[in-house]
Scaffold this active site. Structure first.
Site, PDB file in Angstrom:
ATOM      1  N   ARG A   8       4.953 -14.145   1.893  1.00 45.18           N
ATOM      2  CA  ARG A   8       4.153 -13.483   0.853  1.00 45.18           C
ATOM      3  C   ARG A   8       4.462 -14.150  -0.489  1.00 45.18           C
ATOM      4  NH1 ARG A   8       2.527  -8.208   1.993  1.00 45.18           N
ATOM      5  NH2 ARG A   8       0.970  -8.631   0.387  1.00 45.18           N
TER       6      ARG A   8
ATOM      7  N   ARG B 182       5.799  -3.659   3.877  1.00 49.55           N
ATOM      8  CA  ARG B 182       5.170  -4.167   2.664  1.00 49.55           C
ATOM      9  C   ARG B 182       5.759  -3.425   1.471  1.00 49.55           C
ATOM     10  NH1 ARG B 182       4.093   0.326   1.333  1.00 49.55           N
ATOM     11  NH2 ARG B 182       2.833  -0.457  -0.360  1.00 49.55           N
TER      12      ARG B 182
ATOM     13  N   ASP C 121       4.569  -6.150  -8.189  1.00 47.09           N
ATOM     14  CA  ASP C 121       5.076  -7.176  -7.278  1.00 47.09           C
ATOM     15  C   ASP C 121       5.722  -8.334  -8.028  1.00 47.09           C
ATOM     16  OD1 ASP C 121       4.103  -6.875  -4.167  1.00 47.09           O
ATOM     17  OD2 ASP C 121       2.915  -5.709  -5.569  1.00 47.09           O
TER      18      ASP C 121
END
Length: 343
Positions: A88, A48, A234
């Site tokens: 994702r 991640r 992100d």
């Protein structure tokens, strides 16, 4: 060609990923030999962190190419990209990396060494990430005063990248420059990346770190115990609005109220020039079990309804500066982001 860091190892035939779900108690690697296994690793958060996800997907693309057996190669690689893209939705580095790999694939479609070219591109991306993180660290370290206490959220360290980290890269670089730094790591519910991963990383580096619960931050700021907040990202919109782990927005509001500088540390590849503001950033909703269970044990009543957005968006007015490998971006963000991107 081979690569080995804390987060990942490319053996030349497979991608080995440190299973971050099991840290800090067990250091175990998961081996991926197909693009679908890589996609599973990203989706299930074995790996991640936006930069790490991007590079992982690039190696997944390489494995996908090697799996091709017959039929339309372009159509097969389109499907490989689609499988990896669906994992994702919020982390823009995933799409940036896959688009870059696809571009190289299409440009070299008739080259007999196409497989090697794709592998070289993924390796290049990994090396660039390490160099980028060190540059982010150097630029950010200049903003950190000697003796500072830094609050960070989630994990934006070596585990979230190929190596070194973004937000933790800033902290590492400050320490390497001889500055005394103390870190408060938010536990970061529901996945506990701060308590499990950030604390683990910093302790291994010998950097003083305290784990705090997510709801302590405001009180500590009010008491003057926090000098700056440094987080990763992100996805960053063209106007500077930033998507990061859920809870980041709350910290930014608290920091603004208590006159604490709030810094975002991220590579240029995290900026999405196709998105004008944070309102357009897709927010991933994850499984209810991540909230209702902790360490495999149920902590909420059976059948209770759950909301579990993985990210929130912090508007640019709450951000002091965005630290990148190309320099520190300050307000007005949209104007200065366009300058640094050359758009």
């Amino acid at each position: 060609m081979k690569l080995k860091t804390k987060t990942m190892e490319w053996t030349g035939n497979s991608l080995r990923l440190l299973d971050q779900r099991k840290l800090p108690f067990i250091e175990e690697y998961v081996e991926c030999k197909t693009h679908e296994e890589v996609a599973h690793a990203i989706k299930e958060m074995i790996v991640r962190g936006a930069p790490a996800i991007g590079v992982t997907a690039a190696f997944g693309y390489v494995l996908g190419f090697r799996e091709y057996r017959s039929g339309d190669l372009k159509e097969w690689m389109k499907q490989v990209k689609e499988v990896l893209s669906r994992t994702r939705p919020t982390a823009v580095n995933l799409f940036w990396a896959l688009n870059r790999m696809e571009k190289v694939f299409l440009e070299n479609l008739k080259n007999e060494n196409l497989g090697e070219i794709l592998e070289e591109e993924a390796m290049k991306m990994a090396q660039e990430d390490i160099e980028t993180n060190r540059a982010i660290g150097r630029n950010g370290a200049e903003l950190i005063e000697d003796g500072s206490t830094i609050l960070t959220h989630c994990n934006a360290g070596a585990l979230a990248t190929v190596d070194y980290g973004t937000a933790l890269g800033v902290i590492r670089a400050a320490v390497e420059a001889g500055k005394r730094v103390r870190v408060f790591a938010d536990e970061t519910r529901p996945y506990l990346q701060g308590a499990r991963l950030t604390a683990w990383e910093l302790m291994k580096d010998g950097i003083e770190v305290y784990v705090i619960t997510d709801n302590m931050a405001g009180w500590l700021m009010k008491r003057g115990m926090i000098d700056a907040v440094v987080v990763g990202a992100d996805r960053i919109a063209l106007n500077g609005d930033t998507a990061n782990k859920i809870g980041t927005y709350s910290l930014a509001v608290l920091a603004k109220r208590n006159n604490v500088p709030f810094y975002v540390a991220a590579p240029i590849s995290t900026i999405d020039p196709t998105i004008k503001s944070g309102d357009e950033i897709p927010i991933e909703e994850r499984r209810a079990e991540e909230v209702t269970h902790c360490g495999g044990n149920r902590i909420a009543p059976e059948g209770v309804k759950v909301l579990n957005p993985a990210f929130d968006v912090t508007e640019n007015s709450l951000i002091t500066a965005i630290i990148t490998e190309k320099g520190v971006i300050k307000p007005p963000f949209e104007e200065n982001i366009k300058k640094i991107l050359g758009v």
